[in-house]
Design a protein around this motif. Structure first.
Motif, PDB file in Angstrom:
ATOM      1  N   SER A 124      40.717  28.467  33.959  1.00 52.16           N
ATOM      2  CA  SER A 124      40.330  27.859  35.534  1.00 52.16           C
ATOM      3  C   SER A 124      40.153  26.247  34.587  1.00 52.16           C
TER       4      SER A 124
ATOM      5  N   ASN B   8      42.551  29.554  39.498  1.00 51.86           N
ATOM      6  CA  ASN B   8      42.223  30.314  38.355  1.00 51.86           C
ATOM      7  C   ASN B   8      43.647  30.854  38.589  1.00 51.86           C
TER       8      ASN B   8
ATOM      9  N   ILE C 285      46.055  33.680  36.896  1.00 49.68           N
ATOM     10  CA  ILE C 285      45.307  34.923  36.925  1.00 49.68           C
ATOM     11  C   ILE C 285      45.897  35.844  36.169  1.00 49.68           C
TER      12      ILE C 285
ATOM     13  N   TYR D 172      51.911  35.577  33.512  1.00 55.49           N
ATOM     14  CA  TYR D 172      51.213  34.893  34.171  1.00 55.49           C
ATOM     15  C   TYR D 172      52.136  35.179  35.021  1.00 55.49           C
TER      16      TYR D 172
ATOM     17  N   SER E  38      38.472  37.346  30.712  1.00 54.86           N
ATOM     18  CA  SER E  38      39.651  38.465  30.894  1.00 54.86           C
ATOM     19  C   SER E  38      40.655  37.305  31.724  1.00 54.86           C
ATOM     20  N   CYS E  39      40.506  36.177  30.921  1.00 55.94           N
ATOM     21  CA  CYS E  39      42.513  35.702  30.648  1.00 55.94           C
ATOM     22  C   CYS E  39      42.566  34.598  31.506  1.00 55.94           C
ATOM     23  N   ILE E  40      41.910  34.933  32.335  1.00 51.03           N
ATOM     24  CA  ILE E  40      41.884  34.001  33.760  1.00 51.03           C
ATOM     25  C   ILE E  40      41.992  31.726  33.512  1.00 51.03           C
TER      26      ILE E  40
END
Length: 162
Positions: free
Chosen positions: A60, A30, A32, A15, A56-58
């Protein structure tokens, strides 16, 4: 608690920062991954209540409980195969949260910011060199005591939009 075992070479994804500090009852914009495209993502241990991680590994959500800072192992499947990532995050209370929004340009390595206590730029209390986004807005949250602060956004070529 989940443990991951792989018999193959595994790439590491990251990240923008390795440590994150979020604030209870304040929305997390987010977080990301810096590269890659992912179709499956798992985290161990589970993120603090109110936070989630998408396929998608976000990361939040809005954290609803205070939690100590700790490491989280992230397993992802993407275009290049299996990858692992490590992130450290915690949630704390903040009664005086200040959020600053900055738009980075197409050259994030040229963008930076500094936060100073007072009306001048001589008392730097926090800084970041190299924005985590390209051609997009980024939000910086600060839990500050009551005082006067100066926020300085900088583009090494002078084109920063604030």
């Amino acid at each position: 608690e989940m443990q991951f075992l792989s018999c193959y070479d595994i790439d590491v994804f990251e990240y923008p920062f390795s440590n994150y500090y979020f604030y209870k009852n304040h929305r997390v914009v987010n977080v990301i991954p810096t590269s890659g495209s992912y179709s499956y993502c798992r985290v161990s241990p589970s993120l603090p209540p109110g936070l989630s991680i998408s396929s998608s590994c976000i990361i939040s959500g809005t954290p609803t409980e205070v939690s100590d800072s700790r490491n989280y192992l992230i397993y992802a499947v993407g275009e290049e195969g299996n990858t692992l990532g490590l992130i450290n995050l915690g949630v704390s209370e903040c009664s005086n949260l200040v959020t600053i929004r900055v738009r980075g340009d197409g050259y994030p390595q040229d963008n930076s910011w500094k936060l100073h206590r007072g009306r001048t730029t001589s008392n730097n209390i926090q800084s970041c060199y190299d924005f985590p986004v390209t051609n997009d807005y980024y939000y910086f949250d600060f839990c500050l005591s009551e005082a006067i602060y100066t926020f300085q956004a900088y583009d090494s070529y002078g084109w920063m939009e604030c």
